[in-house]
Design a protein around this motif. Structure first.
Motif, PDB file in Angstrom:
ATOM      1  N   THR A   1       0.838  -1.196   0.000  1.00 16.02           N
ATOM      2  CA  THR A   1       0.000   0.000   0.000  1.00 16.02           C
ATOM      3  C   THR A   1       0.871   1.243   0.000  1.00 16.02           C
ATOM      4  N   GLU A   2       0.543   2.185  -0.879  1.00 15.47           N
ATOM      5  CA  GLU A   2       1.240   3.474  -0.951  1.00 15.47           C
ATOM      6  C   GLU A   2       0.233   4.595  -0.706  1.00 15.47           C
ATOM      7  N   PHE A   3       0.709   5.713  -0.160  1.00 15.55           N
ATOM      8  CA  PHE A   3      -0.162   6.819   0.226  1.00 15.55           C
ATOM      9  C   PHE A   3       0.339   8.128  -0.385  1.00 15.55           C
ATOM     10  N   VAL A   4      -0.604   9.026  -0.632  1.00 15.56           N
ATOM     11  CA  VAL A   4      -0.236  10.366  -1.083  1.00 15.56           C
ATOM     12  C   VAL A   4      -1.300  11.354  -0.625  1.00 15.56           C
ATOM     13  N   GLN A   5      -0.866  12.517  -0.132  1.00 14.03           N
ATOM     14  CA  GLN A   5      -1.796  13.601   0.195  1.00 14.03           C
ATOM     15  C   GLN A   5      -1.949  14.497  -1.018  1.00 14.03           C
ATOM     16  N   VAL A   6      -3.172  14.939  -1.263  1.00 15.80           N
ATOM     17  CA  VAL A   6      -3.478  15.670  -2.486  1.00 15.80           C
ATOM     18  C   VAL A   6      -4.269  16.936  -2.154  1.00 15.80           C
ATOM     19  N   ASP A   7      -3.880  18.034  -2.770  1.00 12.38           N
ATOM     20  CA  ASP A   7      -4.639  19.281  -2.696  1.00 12.38           C
ATOM     21  C   ASP A   7      -5.770  19.181  -3.720  1.00 12.38           C
ATOM     22  N   VAL A   8      -6.996  18.973  -3.226  1.00 14.03           N
ATOM     23  CA  VAL A   8      -8.137  18.795  -4.136  1.00 14.03           C
ATOM     24  C   VAL A   8      -9.052  20.023  -4.120  1.00 14.03           C
ATOM     25  N   THR A   9      -8.478  21.188  -3.814  1.00 14.53           N
ATOM     26  CA  THR A   9      -9.288  22.413  -3.779  1.00 14.53           C
ATOM     27  C   THR A   9      -9.962  22.665  -5.118  1.00 14.53           C
ATOM     28  N   ARG A  10      -9.208  22.510  -6.213  1.00 11.26           N
ATOM     29  CA  ARG A  10      -9.778  22.749  -7.542  1.00 11.26           C
ATOM     30  C   ARG A  10     -10.840  21.694  -7.878  1.00 11.26           C
TER      31      ARG A  10
ATOM     32  N   VAL B   1      -7.776  19.216   1.338  1.00 10.05           N
ATOM     33  CA  VAL B   1      -6.767  18.159   1.175  1.00 10.05           C
ATOM     34  C   VAL B   1      -7.392  16.796   1.480  1.00 10.05           C
ATOM     35  N   THR B   2      -7.005  15.797   0.727  1.00 13.85           N
ATOM     36  CA  THR B   2      -7.417  14.412   0.991  1.00 13.85           C
ATOM     37  C   THR B   2      -6.200  13.501   0.902  1.00 13.85           C
ATOM     38  N   THR B   3      -6.374  12.263   1.362  1.00 11.91           N
ATOM     39  CA  THR B   3      -5.316  11.251   1.266  1.00 11.91           C
ATOM     40  C   THR B   3      -5.817  10.089   0.432  1.00 11.91           C
ATOM     41  N   LEU B   4      -5.023   9.706  -0.554  1.00 12.41           N
ATOM     42  CA  LEU B   4      -5.321   8.531  -1.371  1.00 12.41           C
ATOM     43  C   LEU B   4      -4.391   7.400  -0.959  1.00 12.41           C
ATOM     44  N   ALA B   5      -4.923   6.185  -0.902  1.00 13.26           N
ATOM     45  CA  ALA B   5      -4.113   5.001  -0.600  1.00 13.26           C
ATOM     46  C   ALA B   5      -4.365   3.967  -1.684  1.00 13.26           C
ATOM     47  N   LEU B   6      -3.302   3.475  -2.297  1.00 11.73           N
ATOM     48  CA  LEU B   6      -3.429   2.466  -3.352  1.00 11.73           C
ATOM     49  C   LEU B   6      -2.786   1.172  -2.883  1.00 11.73           C
ATOM     50  N   SER B   7      -3.599   0.127  -2.723  1.00 10.78           N
ATOM     51  CA  SER B   7      -3.078  -1.214  -2.440  1.00 10.78           C
ATOM     52  C   SER B   7      -3.011  -1.983  -3.751  1.00 10.78           C
TER      53      SER B   7
ATOM     54  N   ASP C   1      -0.284   9.808 -10.901  1.00 11.74           N
ATOM     55  CA  ASP C   1      -1.104  10.366 -11.985  1.00 11.74           C
ATOM     56  C   ASP C   1      -2.514  10.674 -11.507  1.00 11.74           C
ATOM     57  N   THR C   2      -3.080   9.790 -10.690  1.00  6.68           N
ATOM     58  CA  THR C   2      -4.419  10.031 -10.152  1.00  6.68           C
ATOM     59  C   THR C   2      -4.428  11.298  -9.306  1.00  6.68           C
ATOM     60  N   ALA C   3      -3.403  11.465  -8.463  1.00  3.47           N
ATOM     61  CA  ALA C   3      -3.300  12.645  -7.615  1.00  3.47           C
ATOM     62  C   ALA C   3      -3.140  13.919  -8.447  1.00  3.47           C
ATOM     63  N   ALA C   4      -2.298  13.868  -9.489  1.00  7.59           N
ATOM     64  CA  ALA C   4      -2.066  15.045 -10.325  1.00  7.59           C
ATOM     65  C   ALA C   4      -3.343  15.500 -11.015  1.00  7.59           C
ATOM     66  N   MET C   5      -4.160  14.534 -11.461  1.00  8.15           N
ATOM     67  CA  MET C   5      -5.413  14.899 -12.133  1.00  8.15           C
ATOM     68  C   MET C   5      -6.414  15.518 -11.177  1.00  8.15           C
ATOM     69  N   LEU C   6      -6.371  15.101  -9.920  1.00  8.25           N
ATOM     70  CA  LEU C   6      -7.277  15.697  -8.941  1.00  8.25           C
ATOM     71  C   LEU C   6      -6.800  17.088  -8.515  1.00  8.25           C
ATOM     72  N   GLU C   7      -5.511  17.349  -8.616  1.00  7.09           N
ATOM     73  CA  GLU C   7      -5.003  18.697  -8.338  1.00  7.09           C
ATOM     74  C   GLU C   7      -5.373  19.665  -9.449  1.00  7.09           C
ATOM     75  N   HIS C   8      -5.410  19.187 -10.701  1.00  6.10           N
ATOM     76  CA  HIS C   8      -5.711  20.033 -11.862  1.00  6.10           C
ATOM     77  C   HIS C   8      -6.801  19.362 -12.705  1.00  6.10           C
ATOM     78  N   PRO C   9      -8.008  19.242 -12.206  1.00 10.79           N
ATOM     79  CA  PRO C   9      -9.042  18.461 -12.902  1.00 10.79           C
ATOM     80  C   PRO C   9      -9.515  19.076 -14.214  1.00 10.79           C
TER      81      PRO C   9
END
Length: 470
Positions: free
Chosen positions: A266-275, A432-438, A455-463
């Motif tokens: 499992t890997e984790f990333v925090q994402v700025d999903v304001t946009r 901000v949200t956290t995504l976890a991919l197992s 890539d999933t995180a980047a698209m949510l930052e700039h949808p």
């Protein structure tokens, strides 16, 4: 009722999904004395896969309901008797309790979901007799070399299935056998009515492993695998016991099989999903996706993940243990984990990767609504290739999700919170949200998993820039 005008027809519990051996009657929609017509739904049953409504295949008057709501009934057992006008006299129906021992009828058996009608008899293996000196009733076409007149020590388990006969086992057991590379036709069943259990599969796997290492370490073969004893939970005041059956039981078995057969990472990333959150509000207010279409953050997360999978199709795969092959899936069937009163289910949107954003929104809304109503069919839960679990709706930041069996990856979408964030060189409040991919490390290495998550995180930052629709 005049028996010279009417005859009794018995409606048997059908096989509503390949390999299922029983179902629980949830609700009866008819009662004795009611008139039913061909195709009318008479009851709802729950299998290990889903709740399914059963239509009756003939017209007449209900004579008797053989089982009450809440009863678990074997496939092939009569559940309702109907007096049918103008039909040829039928043999007298055996009592419900004796149904499993009745002679098989060489007729077409209705299969309501997914696999079409079967022809031929629905014969069960005969039960073994435990009396002293009694011989096993089931035929044994696969003859084991037995010495001549030597007394049998004890009644042996039912033999493996005959040539051409389908072994009886529940879906999680079939999955376990597939993962362990065990042919169910060679497994000796010990369950009721010749059903193969998880213990039977483990015993067969241990036998295969023991045979492989016997020339090297014969002394180790008889040693049993250390398994924790299933100790009963002592009763205490205030305890409430809930039977584990149906969807909840199947989910538990599937999760155990997945956890101990697929090596999870499992890997984790925090994402700025304001946009992303701003775009959700804009789409809701403008109605750009269509009148009545439900727009949520989950919709954009799903679209972002599907776009990442399109860029990295190797993650849309399954591991075939029996063939020792990696299966690259042709379509992305996106599963959405849904909590229902009957337990966790994972229906999926077929070929979700080819859908536009409006089409995906409609499909996602239909999937969620069907799941809430408890009407998800087994076909809707079959064939998933990658899953999203939205733990954020419960206020949870993240987790380490367990893979849905047969899939290579699952994404957990956590709660969206306002947090201090460095944005354009300043610390400001952002969503901000956290995504976890197992993912299954047999199929997905760290590089591939990291690319899909990033890539999933980047698209949510700039949808607006990275998610398109039409």
């Amino acid at each position: 009722m005049t028996t010279d005008v009417h005859s009794l027809r018995e409606f048997k519990m059908p096989d509503v999904g390949e390999g299922l051996t029983e179902a629980e009657i949830l609700t009866w929609y008819v009662k004795p004395g009611d008139t039913v017509t061909d195709g009318q739904v008479v009851c709802e049953v729950e299998t290990a896969k889903a709740a399914v409504e059963l239509p009756i295949p003939f017209t007449g008057v209900v004579e008797a309901l053989h089982f009450p709501a809440g009863a678990t009934v074997d496939v092939g057992t009569s559940i309702i008797a109907v007096a049918v006008a103008g039909a040829a006299p039928a043999p007298a129906a055996a009592p419900a309790a004796a149904a499993p021992a009745a002679e098989p009828e060489p007729e077409r058996r209705e299969v309501l979901v997914g696999y079409g009608p079967r022809t031929g008899s629905a014969q069960r293996r005969a039960r073994r007799t435990n009396g002293a000196g009694a011989a096993a009733a089931a035929p044994a076409p696969v003859a084991a070399p037995a010495p001549a007149p030597v007394a049998a020590p004890a009644p042996a388990p039912a033999p493996a299935v005959a040539e051409g006969e389908r072994p009886l086992a529940k879906p999680p057991v079939r999955k376990l056998a597939k993962d362990l590379g065990i042919d169910l036709r060679a497994v000796v069943p010990t369950g009721p009515n010749g059903v193969i259990t998880r213990e039977d599969v483990h015993a067969a796997a241990s036998a295969v492993a023991g045979a492989a290492v016997q020339p090297v370490a014969a002394a180790a073969a008889p040693v049993a695998e250390p398994v924790a004893a299933a100790l009963p939970v002592p009763a205490a005041a205030g305890d409430v016991r809930v039977p584990v059956k149906g969807v909840r039981k199947a989910t538990a078995q599937a999760m155990v099989a997945s956890a101990f057969t697929a090596p999870h990472v499992t890997e984790f990333v925090q994402v700025d999903v304001t946009r992303t959150m701003k775009l959700v509000r804009k789409l809701k207010e403008s109605g750009e996706l269509g009148a009545g279409v439900r727009v949520s953050p989950l919709l954009l997360v799903a679209k972002a993940l599907l776009t990442a999978v399109k860029r990295h199709p190797e993650i849309n795969a399954s591991w075939d243990e029996a063939a020792q092959e990696i299966v690259l899936r042709g379509a992305v069937n996106l599963g959405i984990a849904a909590a229902t009163p009957r337990g966790l289910i994972v229906p999926n949107i077929k070929d979700a990767g080819s859908r536009t954003l409006p089409q995906l929104a409609v499909a996602l809304g239909d999937l969620v609504e069907t799941a809430r109503q408890g009407k998800t069919s087994p076909a809707d839960m079959a064939g998933g290739s990658i899953t999203i679990t939205n733990v954020g709706v419960f206020g949870v930041d993240t987790g380490t999700p367990i893979l849905n069996p047969g899939e290579a990856a699952i994404l957990a979408f956590g709660a969206v919170r306002e947090l201090p964030w460095v944005h354009k060189g300043k610390v400001v409040p952002r969503q901000v949200t956290t995504l976890a991919l197992s993912f299954d490390h047999r199929l997905v290495d760290g590089e591939l998993g990291s690319k899909v998550l990033a890539d999933t995180a980047a698209m949510l930052e700039h949808p607006k820039r990275l998610i398109t629709w039409g």
